[in-house]
Design an enzyme around this catalytic site. Structure first.
Site, PDB file in Angstrom:
ATOM      1  N   CYS A  26       0.867  -1.168   0.000  1.00 17.51           N
ATOM      2  CA  CYS A  26       0.000   0.000   0.000  1.00 17.51           C
ATOM      3  C   CYS A  26       0.909   1.225   0.000  1.00 17.51           C
ATOM      4  O   CYS A  26       2.015   1.176  -0.529  1.00 17.51           O
ATOM      5  CB  CYS A  26      -0.957  -0.014   1.198  1.00 17.51           C
ATOM      6  N   MET A  27       0.489   2.314   0.610  1.00 20.48           N
ATOM      7  CA  MET A  27       1.283   3.549   0.578  1.00 20.48           C
ATOM      8  C   MET A  27       2.575   3.442   1.372  1.00 20.48           C
ATOM      9  O   MET A  27       3.571   4.087   1.043  1.00 20.48           O
ATOM     10  CB  MET A  27       0.444   4.713   1.136  1.00 20.48           C
TER      11      MET A  27
END
Length: 456
Positions: A26-27
């Site tokens: 993810c981020m």
């Protein structure tokens, strides 16, 4: 120790290539689906340079890297080769529905967050410029900037389809083809005509006078696309299993696309639309009972959700709100949570006496201010539980405050201090006040609660 050596050690410490069922990011985190979680040496992984934290949550093993996660992920894939695909068939004990849901949401949305966050930031800045009357809303300049910002959201089904295809291990181009069916102009134009109550508008097209294809506008939709690609993955595997080898090249994609698109248009798409409406209705009902109460609840669970990796579950709801209502009140609460986390981390930075700790803590606090909170949560606040409590209290109260005054956003945007221009308008003063409450309250509470505990 360099990055490649650290990644090599990660592969070894999670049990080797053969223990990796799947991996994505993810981020800020590398997320592993492992065959045997007991083979993980979590403590040693946490000691690796560049690793900010690690945890086993909802049948995922998550390693927090921070903003450099994409670089680490690409190097990890290069080292693994096809290992995740080879191991995929081995599987492990059946996951709970919650774990499967979280794996799916984080896996689908994680890779496309940079695109929607970047477009959201442009959209927010544009809204601020229009509100300040620095540019005319009807100018060509606004039209060009808006098409740059809005394109990602309008064609979101394509992004979701490709991302979901990777998670569900099916052909990405067939997935994009199914999204194209949902986005075809004749369907969208019919949906717009129906919404405008135009003469001759129809609510469904009929296939062979037997199967109704309900008319909906799927642009910017979330749930219909994800579930359609999930169905496509099963259809593709089934068709491929029954198709003779000599016919697979041509007829497997043909039959898969026809059945997958038909399922999406006739069954899954309409169900997804109604499910999305139900989610929006639930949030609307929560706010209907009491906006402040809704803020208290959402603000309180947000830091915990980020810590456990479950924060992506709110993204589909926010996007559905933008699509259905034209605005969303959840994302401003996410903004308050990030500012509260930043405030608590700044307090730990001020209290800390160790120079190295102060450097790491300041970096984490600034990252939280810019919308990336994992370094602060995993690197700082998990070591100071009272600081985490302070951040949670501040997040809850600040969220209740902005909800009481109806603060909302009209487009997806990363929850950072640079998001403030997106709030310019009737709610701007309340948004700024909420940020001040979150930062100051978490800073003061952390200072009072932690006190000498941080002075090592």
């Amino acid at each position: 120790m360099g990055t490649q050596e650290a990644i090599g050690n990660i592969i070894r410490l999670v049990g080797g290539r053969d223990n990796i069922n799947n991996v994505w990011h993810c981020m800020t985190r590398l997320r592993f689906d492992l065959i045997d979680d007991d083979k993980v040496d979590q403590n040693e992984i946490k000691k690796l340079p560049g690793v900010l934290g690690a945890q086993l949550q909802s049948d995922q093993f998550q390693i927090v890297i921070g903003p450099k996660v994409n670089s680490w992920y690409e190097q990890l894939l290069a080292m693994l080769g096809n290992a995740p695909e080879q191991a995929a068939g081995q599987g492990k004990a059946r996951k709970s529905l919650v774990s499967m849901f979280m794996d799916t949401v984080s896996g689908v949305f994680g890779p496309i967050v940079p695109a929607i966050a970047g477009a959201g930031m442009i959209k927010g800045l544009l809204a601020g410029l229009i509100a300040l009357k620095m540019v005319s809303a009807k100018s060509d300049t606004v039209m060009v900037i808006d098409l740059i910002a809005s394109g990602v959201f309008y064609f979101l089904p394509f992004f979701l389809a490709v991302s979901a295809a990777k998670i569900f291990k099916t052909n990405e181009y067939l997935a994009a083809a199914v999204a194209a069916c949902l986005m075809y102009p004749s369907l969208i134009e019919a949906a717009k005509a129906l919404a405008a109550h135009q003469d001759g508008a129809v609510s469904a097209f009929w296939l062979l006078n037997a199967l109704p294809v309900s008319v909906f506008n799927y642009s910017a939709s979330v749930i219909p696309v994800i579930f359609s690609i999930l169905a496509l993955s099963y259809i593709h595997r089934w068709v491929d299993s029954i198709m003779p080898d000599v016919l697979k090249t041509v007829f497997t994609p043909t039959l898969t696309l026809f059945l997958g698109a038909l399922a999406a248009l006739v069954v899954i798409g309409p169900i997804g639309i109604y499910l999305g409406k139900a989610l929006a209705w639930f949030i609307e009902g929560l706010f209907g009972v009491s906006a402040s109460f809704a803020g208290l609840i959402v603000g309180a669970i947000r830091p915990v959700a980020i810590l456990t990796g479950m924060h992506h579950a709110m993204t589909p709801i926010a996007l559905q709100n933008f699509s259905e209502r034209g605005y969303d009140m959840l994302m401003p609460m996410m903004f308050m949570a990030n500012m509260a986390i930043a405030g608590a981390t700044f307090a730990i930075w001020r209290l800390s006496k160790n120079r190295q700790d102060k450097t790491v803590t300041l970096s984490a606090a600034i990252s939280a201010l810019l919308g990336i909170t994992e370094p602060a949560l995993f690197g700082v606040l998990t070591r100071y539980k009272k600081a985490f409590i302070a951040a949670t209290v501040a997040s809850s109260l600040a969220s209740a405050f902005i909800a009481f005054f109806g603060v909302r956003l009209y487009g997806y945007i990363l929850s950072s201090i640079f998001s403030l221009p997106a709030y310019i308008g009737p709610y701007f003063i309340f948004a700024v006040s909420g940020v001040v409450i979150a930062l100051v309250l978490s800073f003061v509470l952390t200072t009072l609660l932690v006190g000498r505990e941080a002075q090592e």
